[in-house]
Scaffold this motif. Structure first.
Motif, mmCIF file in Angstrom:
data_model
loop_
_atom_site.group_PDB
_atom_site.id
_atom_site.type_symbol
_atom_site.label_atom_id
_atom_site.label_comp_id
_atom_site.label_asym_id
_atom_site.label_seq_id
_atom_site.Cartn_x
_atom_site.Cartn_y
_atom_site.Cartn_z
ATOM 1 N N MET A 1 0.839 -1.187 0.000
ATOM 2 C CA MET A 1 0.000 0.000 0.000
ATOM 3 C C MET A 1 0.872 1.234 0.000
ATOM 4 O O MET A 1 1.985 1.196 0.515
ATOM 5 C CB MET A 1 -0.903 -0.003 1.237
ATOM 6 N N PRO A 2 0.352 2.337 -0.529
ATOM 7 C CA PRO A 2 1.126 3.587 -0.542
ATOM 8 C C PRO A 2 1.338 4.146 0.876
ATOM 9 O O PRO A 2 0.529 3.912 1.769
ATOM 10 C CB PRO A 2 0.247 4.539 -1.362
ATOM 11 N N ALA A 67 -1.918 3.251 3.769
ATOM 12 C CA ALA A 67 -3.338 3.067 3.474
ATOM 13 C C ALA A 67 -3.610 3.216 1.982
ATOM 14 O O ALA A 67 -2.861 3.899 1.276
ATOM 15 C CB ALA A 67 -4.152 4.094 4.249
ATOM 16 N N PRO A 68 -4.697 2.612 1.514
ATOM 17 C CA PRO A 68 -5.085 2.824 0.117
ATOM 18 C C PRO A 68 -5.605 4.249 -0.088
ATOM 19 O O PRO A 68 -5.982 4.919 0.873
ATOM 20 C CB PRO A 68 -6.191 1.793 -0.104
ATOM 21 N N ILE A 72 -7.409 7.385 2.454
ATOM 22 C CA ILE A 72 -6.839 8.727 2.626
ATOM 23 C C ILE A 72 -7.859 9.785 2.225
ATOM 24 O O ILE A 72 -8.022 10.799 2.909
ATOM 25 C CB ILE A 72 -5.537 8.873 1.795
ATOM 26 N N GLN A 73 -8.554 9.557 1.122
ATOM 27 C CA GLN A 73 -9.566 10.512 0.667
ATOM 28 C C GLN A 73 -10.677 10.669 1.696
ATOM 29 O O GLN A 73 -11.133 11.787 1.962
ATOM 30 C CB GLN A 73 -10.140 10.076 -0.677
ATOM 31 N N GLU A 74 -11.103 9.567 2.282
ATOM 32 C CA GLU A 74 -12.163 9.623 3.297
ATOM 33 C C GLU A 74 -11.675 10.356 4.542
ATOM 34 O O GLU A 74 -12.392 11.178 5.114
ATOM 35 C CB GLU A 74 -12.631 8.216 3.648
ATOM 36 N N MET A 75 -10.441 10.082 4.983
ATOM 37 C CA MET A 75 -9.904 10.762 6.155
ATOM 38 C C MET A 75 -9.778 12.263 5.901
ATOM 39 O O MET A 75 -10.164 13.073 6.740
ATOM 40 C CB MET A 75 -8.536 10.187 6.542
ATOM 41 N N GLU A 76 -9.264 12.653 4.737
ATOM 42 C CA GLU A 76 -9.142 14.070 4.414
ATOM 43 C C GLU A 76 -10.508 14.745 4.342
ATOM 44 O O GLU A 76 -10.666 15.874 4.778
ATOM 45 C CB GLU A 76 -8.404 14.262 3.089
ATOM 46 N N ARG A 77 -11.484 14.040 3.788
ATOM 47 C CA ARG A 77 -12.835 14.599 3.693
ATOM 48 C C ARG A 77 -13.377 14.884 5.090
ATOM 49 O O ARG A 77 -13.906 15.966 5.357
ATOM 50 C CB ARG A 77 -13.757 13.622 2.960
#
Length: 118
Positions: A1-2, A67-68, A72-77
């Motif tokens: 994962m990145p 994390a995928p 990350i997008q969900e956490m940032e949102r």
């Protein structure tokens, strides 16, 4: 994962426990979406270069995650929607550095590193 590194600034009127609670909250968000929080650091209250939302200071926190992209997008949102979080910065890295971040190192250790590079 990145691998990713995140820095976020929370409002100055939070207590230290509340600011550290945000780290746990966002770590849980990552875990729920298939990622993991590798390491976290609470840098404390620092003065900012300019006012953000009428605040001169803020609680700085640093996270290292594995994390995928969707996690990350969900956490940032969720960070951007959270009332206590003023700013978020996320960068993708090739590998996580060993040991504490530069902000957490003592001034003497940083000076020693500079001498070794020369």
């Amino acid at each position: 994962m990145p691998l990713y590194e995140h820095v976020f600034i929370a409002r100055q009127d939070l207590s230290n426990a509340q600011a550290e609670g945000l780290i746990e909250h966002f770590g849980t968000v990552l875990a729920d979406n298939g990622g993991s929080l590798v390491d976290s650091e609470y840098w404390g209250v620092k003065t900012m270069a300019y006012k953000i939302n009428k605040n001169r200071k803020g609680h700085y926190s640093f996270l290292r995650s594995d994390a995928p992209a969707t996690a990350i997008q969900e956490m940032e949102r969720l960070m951007r929607l959270h009332d206590d979080v003023m700013r978020v910065l996320t960068i993708k890295v090739d590998e996580h550095a060993e040991g504490p971040s530069v902000q957490m190192q003592k001034r003497d250790e940083r000076d020693d590193r500079r001498r070794e590079r020369r």
